[in-house]
Write a protein that holds these residues in place. Structure first.
Motif, PDB file in Angstrom:
ATOM      1  N   CYS A 224      62.645  42.955  11.992  1.00  0.00           N
ATOM      2  CA  CYS A 224      62.111  43.701  13.037  1.00  0.00           C
ATOM      3  C   CYS A 224      62.586  43.312  14.505  1.00  0.00           C
ATOM      4  O   CYS A 224      62.621  42.083  14.787  1.00  0.00           O
ATOM      5  CB  CYS A 224      60.607  43.385  13.299  1.00  0.00           C
ATOM      6  N   PRO A 225      63.063  43.973  15.427  1.00  0.00           N
ATOM      7  CA  PRO A 225      63.464  43.831  16.594  1.00  0.00           C
ATOM      8  C   PRO A 225      62.115  42.933  17.502  1.00  0.00           C
ATOM      9  O   PRO A 225      61.097  43.509  17.053  1.00  0.00           O
ATOM     10  CB  PRO A 225      63.657  45.263  17.266  1.00  0.00           C
ATOM     11  N   LEU A 226      62.522  41.947  18.046  1.00  0.00           N
ATOM     12  CA  LEU A 226      61.634  41.084  18.577  1.00  0.00           C
ATOM     13  C   LEU A 226      61.860  41.016  20.011  1.00  0.00           C
ATOM     14  O   LEU A 226      62.800  40.778  20.580  1.00  0.00           O
ATOM     15  CB  LEU A 226      61.540  39.903  18.328  1.00  0.00           C
ATOM     16  N   VAL A 227      60.806  41.517  20.871  1.00  0.00           N
ATOM     17  CA  VAL A 227      61.106  41.553  22.374  1.00  0.00           C
ATOM     18  C   VAL A 227      60.106  40.224  22.945  1.00  0.00           C
ATOM     19  O   VAL A 227      59.062  40.253  22.636  1.00  0.00           O
ATOM     20  CB  VAL A 227      60.631  42.955  23.114  1.00  0.00           C
TER      21      VAL A 227
ATOM     22  N   LEU B  74      50.884  47.342   7.294  1.00  0.00           N
ATOM     23  CA  LEU B  74      51.313  48.089   8.217  1.00  0.00           C
ATOM     24  C   LEU B  74      52.933  48.018   8.492  1.00  0.00           C
ATOM     25  O   LEU B  74      53.482  46.908   8.539  1.00  0.00           O
ATOM     26  CB  LEU B  74      50.700  48.299   9.666  1.00  0.00           C
ATOM     27  N   PRO B  75      53.631  49.269   8.397  1.00  0.00           N
ATOM     28  CA  PRO B  75      54.934  49.312   8.563  1.00  0.00           C
ATOM     29  C   PRO B  75      55.607  48.758  10.250  1.00  0.00           C
ATOM     30  O   PRO B  75      55.902  49.518  10.985  1.00  0.00           O
ATOM     31  CB  PRO B  75      55.460  50.638   8.259  1.00  0.00           C
ATOM     32  N   VAL B  76      55.307  47.304  10.432  1.00  0.00           N
ATOM     33  CA  VAL B  76      55.529  46.952  11.622  1.00  0.00           C
ATOM     34  C   VAL B  76      56.935  47.305  12.016  1.00  0.00           C
ATOM     35  O   VAL B  76      57.728  46.582  11.324  1.00  0.00           O
ATOM     36  CB  VAL B  76      55.265  45.595  12.176  1.00  0.00           C
ATOM     37  N   ALA B  77      57.387  48.084  13.319  1.00  0.00           N
ATOM     38  CA  ALA B  77      58.810  48.506  13.474  1.00  0.00           C
ATOM     39  C   ALA B  77      59.250  47.496  14.670  1.00  0.00           C
ATOM     40  O   ALA B  77      60.544  47.493  14.645  1.00  0.00           O
ATOM     41  CB  ALA B  77      58.623  50.102  14.104  1.00  0.00           C
ATOM     42  N   ALA B  78      58.308  46.785  15.277  1.00  0.00           N
ATOM     43  CA  ALA B  78      59.146  46.229  16.565  1.00  0.00           C
ATOM     44  C   ALA B  78      57.965  45.210  16.692  1.00  0.00           C
ATOM     45  O   ALA B  78      56.508  45.308  16.631  1.00  0.00           O
ATOM     46  CB  ALA B  78      59.557  46.730  17.720  1.00  0.00           C
ATOM     47  N   VAL B  79      58.191  43.889  17.375  1.00  0.00           N
ATOM     48  CA  VAL B  79      57.301  43.018  17.677  1.00  0.00           C
ATOM     49  C   VAL B  79      57.421  42.546  19.170  1.00  0.00           C
ATOM     50  O   VAL B  79      58.594  42.500  19.755  1.00  0.00           O
ATOM     51  CB  VAL B  79      57.251  41.495  16.703  1.00  0.00           C
ATOM     52  N   LYS B  80      56.223  42.314  20.048  1.00  0.00           N
ATOM     53  CA  LYS B  80      56.560  41.909  21.419  1.00  0.00           C
ATOM     54  C   LYS B  80      55.591  40.793  21.558  1.00  0.00           C
ATOM     55  O   LYS B  80      54.418  40.723  21.133  1.00  0.00           O
ATOM     56  CB  LYS B  80      56.014  43.126  22.444  1.00  0.00           C
ATOM     57  N   THR B  81      56.222  39.876  22.104  1.00  0.00           N
ATOM     58  CA  THR B  81      55.225  38.589  22.611  1.00  0.00           C
ATOM     59  C   THR B  81      55.092  38.449  23.976  1.00  0.00           C
ATOM     60  O   THR B  81      55.981  38.792  24.707  1.00  0.00           O
ATOM     61  CB  THR B  81      55.860  37.120  21.716  1.00  0.00           C
ATOM     62  N   GLY B  82      53.996  38.128  24.387  1.00  0.00           N
ATOM     63  CA  GLY B  82      53.413  37.747  25.681  1.00  0.00           C
ATOM     64  C   GLY B  82      52.978  36.594  25.954  1.00  0.00           C
ATOM     65  O   GLY B  82      53.659  35.525  25.497  1.00  0.00           O
ATOM     66  N   MET B  83      51.619  36.385  26.242  1.00  0.00           N
ATOM     67  CA  MET B  83      51.072  34.969  26.474  1.00  0.00           C
ATOM     68  C   MET B  83      50.990  34.183  25.005  1.00  0.00           C
ATOM     69  O   MET B  83      50.147  34.717  24.168  1.00  0.00           O
ATOM     70  CB  MET B  83      49.914  35.380  26.964  1.00  0.00           C
ATOM     71  N   LEU B  84      51.680  33.114  24.906  1.00  0.00           N
ATOM     72  CA  LEU B  84      51.619  32.231  23.727  1.00  0.00           C
ATOM     73  C   LEU B  84      50.763  31.188  23.688  1.00  0.00           C
ATOM     74  O   LEU B  84      50.380  30.309  22.894  1.00  0.00           O
ATOM     75  CB  LEU B  84      53.198  32.021  23.062  1.00  0.00           C
ATOM     76  N   ALA B  85      50.360  30.777  25.199  1.00  0.00           N
ATOM     77  CA  ALA B  85      49.576  29.709  25.387  1.00  0.00           C
ATOM     78  C   ALA B  85      49.907  28.440  25.306  1.00  0.00           C
ATOM     79  O   ALA B  85      49.747  27.553  26.057  1.00  0.00           O
ATOM     80  CB  ALA B  85      47.926  30.191  24.733  1.00  0.00           C
ATOM     81  N   ALA B  86      50.132  28.038  24.040  1.00  0.00           N
ATOM     82  CA  ALA B  86      50.532  26.643  23.655  1.00  0.00           C
ATOM     83  C   ALA B  86      51.482  26.489  22.633  1.00  0.00           C
ATOM     84  O   ALA B  86      51.840  27.283  21.847  1.00  0.00           O
ATOM     85  CB  ALA B  86      48.998  25.967  22.912  1.00  0.00           C
ATOM     86  N   ALA B  87      52.098  25.391  22.545  1.00  0.00           N
ATOM     87  CA  ALA B  87      53.012  25.078  21.388  1.00  0.00           C
ATOM     88  C   ALA B  87      52.485  25.334  20.102  1.00  0.00           C
ATOM     89  O   ALA B  87      53.347  25.926  19.340  1.00  0.00           O
ATOM     90  CB  ALA B  87      53.642  23.588  21.747  1.00  0.00           C
TER      91      ALA B  87
ATOM     92  N   GLY C 175      60.415  51.364  22.149  1.00  0.00           N
ATOM     93  CA  GLY C 175      61.379  52.232  22.035  1.00  0.00           C
ATOM     94  C   GLY C 175      62.338  51.779  21.045  1.00  0.00           C
ATOM     95  O   GLY C 175      63.035  52.408  20.156  1.00  0.00           O
ATOM     96  N   LEU C 176      62.546  50.658  21.007  1.00  0.00           N
ATOM     97  CA  LEU C 176      63.585  49.769  19.853  1.00  0.00           C
ATOM     98  C   LEU C 176      62.814  50.130  18.577  1.00  0.00           C
ATOM     99  O   LEU C 176      63.508  50.254  17.572  1.00  0.00           O
ATOM    100  CB  LEU C 176      63.638  48.287  20.092  1.00  0.00           C
ATOM    101  N   GLY C 177      61.533  49.961  18.408  1.00  0.00           N
ATOM    102  CA  GLY C 177      60.869  50.190  17.153  1.00  0.00           C
ATOM    103  C   GLY C 177      60.947  51.719  16.588  1.00  0.00           C
ATOM    104  O   GLY C 177      60.916  52.074  15.633  1.00  0.00           O
ATOM    105  N   ALA C 178      61.042  52.743  17.483  1.00  0.00           N
ATOM    106  CA  ALA C 178      61.385  54.092  17.434  1.00  0.00           C
ATOM    107  C   ALA C 178      62.878  54.302  17.110  1.00  0.00           C
ATOM    108  O   ALA C 178      63.335  55.557  17.096  1.00  0.00           O
ATOM    109  CB  ALA C 178      60.804  55.017  18.686  1.00  0.00           C
ATOM    110  N   GLY C 179      63.590  53.370  17.351  1.00  0.00           N
ATOM    111  CA  GLY C 179      65.098  53.487  16.653  1.00  0.00           C
ATOM    112  C   GLY C 179      65.930  53.841  17.887  1.00  0.00           C
ATOM    113  O   GLY C 179      67.213  54.252  17.754  1.00  0.00           O
ATOM    114  N   ARG C 180      65.354  53.599  19.373  1.00  0.00           N
ATOM    115  CA  ARG C 180      66.608  53.847  20.330  1.00  0.00           C
ATOM    116  C   ARG C 180      67.389  52.864  20.668  1.00  0.00           C
ATOM    117  O   ARG C 180      66.945  51.704  20.315  1.00  0.00           O
ATOM    118  CB  ARG C 180      65.493  54.062  21.472  1.00  0.00           C
TER     119      ARG C 180
END
Ligand code: PLP
Length: 272
Positions: free
Chosen positions: A104-107, A74-87, A225-230
């Motif tokens: 890709c913009p990463l939040v 898929l054409p991933v336009a942006a990535v967001k990370t939340g709970m990463l749990a462990a190293a 928003g970033l993925g949509a180019g804002r």
């Protein structure tokens, strides 16, 4: 006439079975912003609106495989990370993002603890977040306690928030949004620091009990928003509107905190 396709936004984080936070909230926020949510699950938590009970982590290789399968297709336009749990999971996520979606913009929402008490990232994971994920982040969205922990400076007012944000820029994040939703003042004041300087966003606090998942929702909506180019500042303003609307619409479905149905921001609905 061809229909415009939605921006594909990848949310990497934990499952919250109540839907209040985690990837379920991310997905609803992304959909409310007009994006197409895809997800990679890092952990299966057991929680409801009232309590965080336990979690089982997904094997890092399986987290990586989810990201790879999505990014290869898929054409991933942006990535967001939340709970990463462990190293181990944070490291696998950093590897995959660097390999598959370097442009890709990463939040990065640097969540470390749930409001109901569960740990969402171990101590070694915090150090991976600082050394590897911040270096790639278009934006990091800490609240005050998270900014304090990551930057290693006390954060008790807006000047402190600016100082912490400067330190996080020093770790490689291209922008930092220190969110003030956990405060108690009549205004919610968020401070954005990027290469162009500081912007303070202020809006009246929505009265009532704080719902679950406000940080997840904000960061996911910004990623959309970033993925949509804002531009970043516009993406932040729209995402703040979405969070405020969603808090206003929060529902007392369970015994605990209200749960938010993520609502499209008023501005973008008017614009349609
Ligand atoms: N649970 C999961 C799986 C999350 O990813 C998050 C936040 O990212 C939370 C809980 C925290 O949400 P809250 O602070 O609203 O409990």
């Amino acid at each position: 006439m061809a229909t415009e396709l939605p921006a594909v936004i990848l949310a990497i984080g934990g499952s919250d079975p109540s839907g209040g936070a985690g990837i379920q909230a991310d997905a609803r926020a992304i959909q409310a912003c007009g994006g197409w949510p895809v997800t990679a699950v890092t952990a299966v938590t057991v929680q409801n609106s009232a309590a965080y009970l336990e979690a089982q982590l997904v094997a890092p290789a399986l987290v990586a495989a989810q990201i790879r399968a999505l990014a290869e297709d898929l054409p991933v336009a942006a990535v967001k990370t939340g709970m990463l749990a462990a190293a181990s999971i944070a490291g696998a996520v950093a590897d995959e993002i660097e390999r598959l979606a370097p442009a890709c913009p990463l939040v990065v929402d640097p969540v470390m603890a749930a409001s109901a008490g569960g740990a969402l990232l171990d101590a070694a994971g915090v150090s991976i977040l600082k050394t590897r994920l911040l270096a790639r982040a278009a934006l990091c969205t800490p609240n005050w306690p998270e900014a304090e922990r990551l930057a290693g400076v006390p954060v008790a007012d807006l000047d402190d928030a600016r100082r912490a944000a400067e330190r996080l820029l020093g770790l490689g994040a291209r922008a930092v949004l220190v969110t003030g939703g956990h405060g108690t003042g009549s205004e919610v004041v968020d401070l954005l620091l990027d290469g162009d300087g500081t912007v303070v966003f202020s809006s009246p606090r929505v009265p009532g009990d704080s719902p679950r998942g406000t940080g997840c929702t904000l960061a996911a909506a910004i990623a959309c928003g970033l993925g949509a180019g804002r531009p970043l500042r516009e993406a932040v303003a729209l995402a703040r509107d979405l969070v405020a609307e969603s808090i206003r619409g929060a529902l007392r479905l369970g015994r605990g905190a209200p749960l938010m149905p993520q609502m499209p921001p008023v501005r973008s609905r008017d614009a349609k």
